[in-house]
Enzyme design. Structure first.
Site, PDB file in Angstrom:
ATOM      1  N   GLY A  14       3.944  13.940  -8.999  1.00  0.00           N
ATOM      2  CA  GLY A  14       3.341  13.412 -10.188  1.00  0.00           C
ATOM      3  C   GLY A  14       4.111  13.760 -11.427  1.00  0.00           C
ATOM      4  O   GLY A  14       3.414  13.960 -12.608  1.00  0.00           O
ATOM      5  N   ASN A  16       6.036  11.976 -13.198  1.00  0.00           N
ATOM      6  CA  ASN A  16       6.090  10.666 -14.279  1.00  0.00           C
ATOM      7  C   ASN A  16       4.621  10.677 -14.468  1.00  0.00           C
ATOM      8  O   ASN A  16       4.381  10.246 -15.878  1.00  0.00           O
ATOM      9  CB  ASN A  16       6.450   9.363 -13.420  1.00  0.00           C
ATOM     10  CG  ASN A  16       7.949   9.472 -13.404  1.00  0.00           C
ATOM     11  OD1 ASN A  16       8.785   9.014 -14.436  1.00  0.00           O
ATOM     12  ND2 ASN A  16       8.565   9.513 -11.999  1.00  0.00           N
ATOM     13  N   ARG A  67      -4.911  -2.031   5.617  1.00  0.00           N
ATOM     14  CA  ARG A  67      -4.150  -2.082   4.086  1.00  0.00           C
ATOM     15  C   ARG A  67      -4.951  -2.842   3.179  1.00  0.00           C
ATOM     16  O   ARG A  67      -5.096  -2.621   2.003  1.00  0.00           O
ATOM     17  CB  ARG A  67      -2.634  -2.798   4.243  1.00  0.00           C
ATOM     18  CG  ARG A  67      -1.740  -2.180   3.218  1.00  0.00           C
ATOM     19  CD  ARG A  67      -0.603  -2.829   3.109  1.00  0.00           C
ATOM     20  NE  ARG A  67       0.416  -2.172   4.261  1.00  0.00           N
ATOM     21  CZ  ARG A  67       1.206  -1.141   4.308  1.00  0.00           C
ATOM     22  NH1 ARG A  67       1.184  -0.388   3.010  1.00  0.00           N
ATOM     23  NH2 ARG A  67       1.980  -0.618   5.135  1.00  0.00           N
ATOM     24  N   MET A  92       3.270   6.145  -2.735  1.00  0.00           N
ATOM     25  CA  MET A  92       4.281   5.779  -1.470  1.00  0.00           C
ATOM     26  C   MET A  92       3.664   4.691  -0.664  1.00  0.00           C
ATOM     27  O   MET A  92       3.894   4.977   0.700  1.00  0.00           O
ATOM     28  CB  MET A  92       4.545   7.119  -0.731  1.00  0.00           C
ATOM     29  CG  MET A  92       5.272   7.985  -1.879  1.00  0.00           C
ATOM     30  SD  MET A  92       6.830   7.424  -2.466  1.00  0.00           S
ATOM     31  CE  MET A  92       7.857   7.580  -0.930  1.00  0.00           C
ATOM     32  N   ASN A 109       6.373  -0.445 -11.939  1.00  0.00           N
ATOM     33  CA  ASN A 109       6.854   0.592 -11.088  1.00  0.00           C
ATOM     34  C   ASN A 109       8.141   1.297 -11.762  1.00  0.00           C
ATOM     35  O   ASN A 109       8.778   0.805 -12.333  1.00  0.00           O
ATOM     36  CB  ASN A 109       7.039   0.074  -9.675  1.00  0.00           C
ATOM     37  CG  ASN A 109       7.559   1.278  -8.626  1.00  0.00           C
ATOM     38  OD1 ASN A 109       7.065   2.181  -8.707  1.00  0.00           O
ATOM     39  ND2 ASN A 109       8.886   0.835  -8.113  1.00  0.00           N
ATOM     40  N   HIS A 111      11.711   3.252 -10.529  1.00  0.00           N
ATOM     41  CA  HIS A 111      12.488   3.334  -9.105  1.00  0.00           C
ATOM     42  C   HIS A 111      13.798   4.174  -9.558  1.00  0.00           C
ATOM     43  O   HIS A 111      14.236   3.857 -10.794  1.00  0.00           O
ATOM     44  CB  HIS A 111      12.866   1.758  -8.721  1.00  0.00           C
ATOM     45  CG  HIS A 111      13.693   2.112  -7.391  1.00  0.00           C
ATOM     46  ND1 HIS A 111      13.134   2.313  -6.169  1.00  0.00           N
ATOM     47  CD2 HIS A 111      15.008   1.855  -7.257  1.00  0.00           C
ATOM     48  CE1 HIS A 111      14.005   2.270  -5.305  1.00  0.00           C
ATOM     49  NE2 HIS A 111      15.135   1.909  -5.809  1.00  0.00           N
ATOM     50  N   GLU A 145       7.725  -8.373  -3.044  1.00  0.00           N
ATOM     51  CA  GLU A 145       8.981  -7.581  -2.300  1.00  0.00           C
ATOM     52  C   GLU A 145       9.231  -6.450  -2.963  1.00  0.00           C
ATOM     53  O   GLU A 145       9.391  -6.375  -4.019  1.00  0.00           O
ATOM     54  CB  GLU A 145      10.102  -8.661  -2.456  1.00  0.00           C
ATOM     55  CG  GLU A 145      11.431  -8.594  -1.298  1.00  0.00           C
ATOM     56  CD  GLU A 145      12.482  -9.712  -1.441  1.00  0.00           C
ATOM     57  OE1 GLU A 145      13.423  -9.270  -1.579  1.00  0.00           O
ATOM     58  OE2 GLU A 145      12.093 -10.811  -1.495  1.00  0.00           O
ATOM     59  N   ASP A 147      10.460  -3.263  -4.429  1.00  0.00           N
ATOM     60  CA  ASP A 147      11.531  -2.825  -5.634  1.00  0.00           C
ATOM     61  C   ASP A 147      12.191  -4.095  -6.016  1.00  0.00           C
ATOM     62  O   ASP A 147      13.309  -4.184  -6.493  1.00  0.00           O
ATOM     63  CB  ASP A 147      12.785  -2.015  -5.201  1.00  0.00           C
ATOM     64  CG  ASP A 147      12.024  -0.421  -4.439  1.00  0.00           C
ATOM     65  OD1 ASP A 147      11.166  -0.168  -5.014  1.00  0.00           O
ATOM     66  OD2 ASP A 147      12.536   0.231  -3.647  1.00  0.00           O
ATOM     67  N   GLU A 176      13.988   9.095 -16.036  1.00  0.00           N
ATOM     68  CA  GLU A 176      12.660   8.301 -15.643  1.00  0.00           C
ATOM     69  C   GLU A 176      11.455   8.678 -16.541  1.00  0.00           C
ATOM     70  O   GLU A 176      10.301   7.870 -17.046  1.00  0.00           O
ATOM     71  CB  GLU A 176      12.119   8.818 -14.080  1.00  0.00           C
ATOM     72  CG  GLU A 176      13.133   8.408 -13.024  1.00  0.00           C
ATOM     73  CD  GLU A 176      12.400   8.507 -11.630  1.00  0.00           C
ATOM     74  OE1 GLU A 176      11.296   8.509 -11.530  1.00  0.00           O
ATOM     75  OE2 GLU A 176      13.506   8.902 -10.753  1.00  0.00           O
TER      76      GLU A 176
END
Ligand code: GRF
Length: 221
Positions: A14, A16, A67, A92, A109, A111, A145, A147, A176
């Site tokens: 955590g 970020n 899911r 994740m 997001n 990355h 899709e 990333d 980041e």
């Protein structure tokens, strides 16, 4: 000033999230975190939410049959808090197209690479193995899709000769923490327009201190 309501999804450390919390503590920051959700009960990042007095929930994916039902629970919790922008911060779990499309252009997001290079996991190790001199981090709108998605902001970070996965990860992580709050600020201020695969941002709003632009020695012919 009405602040954009954001929800942050985490799974672990955590850092970020912590950077976003710090940013939102400034009086003139245009967004506030109204909910932190972790899919892991013991996630260390939950402590940052508690310390910041921010509502948090554990929605443990292992408690759901599949899911889709897990994601319905996420969606319901976010909507119950009036969330307008969802930030994945070390979350994740892969998200299904149903969830991603429901939050289209309201789901972002971070990355740890210069996308579209080095999608997936273990980015720093792969960058070092490839002998790349430059890597970085990217904040992007999420598409089904992994990333993939329109890029909002990137920082370039050099790879040093004696870097290990850990030293490179730490150098990138520091960026980041700069670019993620900046990307949220741009969105909350209404400065971003998604056009196809590109994000348009008026040039005047670009002011990320410390972004590295590699200098090219001599003339390039
Ligand atoms: C970050 O490197 C992020 O880019 C990646 O997972 C890591 C999460 O770190 N998606 P933290 O949990 O925010 O400290």
């Amino acid at each position: 000033m009405s602040r954009m309501k954001i929800g942050v999804l985490i799974s672990g450390r955590g850092s970020n999230l912590e950077a976003l919390i710090k940013a939102t503590q400034a009086a003139d920051y245009p967004a506030e975190i109204v909910l932190v959700i972790s899919n892991r009960p013991g996630a260390k990042g939950l402590e940052h939410a508690h310390a910041g007095g921010i509502a948090s929930q554990v929605i443990d994916h292992t408690a759901y049959a599949d899911r889709a039902t897990f994601e319905q629970a996420l969606d319901k919790a976010l909507r119950a808090k009036g969330v307008e922008l969802v930030c994945l911060a070390g979350f994740m779990r892969i998200l299904n197209a149903d969830f991603v499309n429901a939050w289209r252009n309201r789901l972002i997001n971070v990355h740890p690479s210069l996308l579209p290079a080095y999608k997936g996991l273990h980015t720093h190790q792969r960058v070092i193995e490839d002998g790349a001199r430059l890597t970085g981090c990217t904040v992007h709108f999420v598409r089904p899709e992994t990333d993939d998605g329109p890029i909002i902001i990137q920082a370039a970070v050099p790879v040093l000769t004696d870097d290990t996965e850990e030293t490179l990860a730490a150098r990138v992580l520091a960026y980041e923490h700069k670019v993620y709050p900046e990307a949220v600020r741009l969105i909350a201020e209404g400065a971003t327009r998604v056009r196809g695969h590109r994000v348009q941002i008026p040039a005047a709003t670009w002011a990320v201190e410390g972004l590295i632009n590699p200098e090219i020695p001599g003339d390039v012919d």
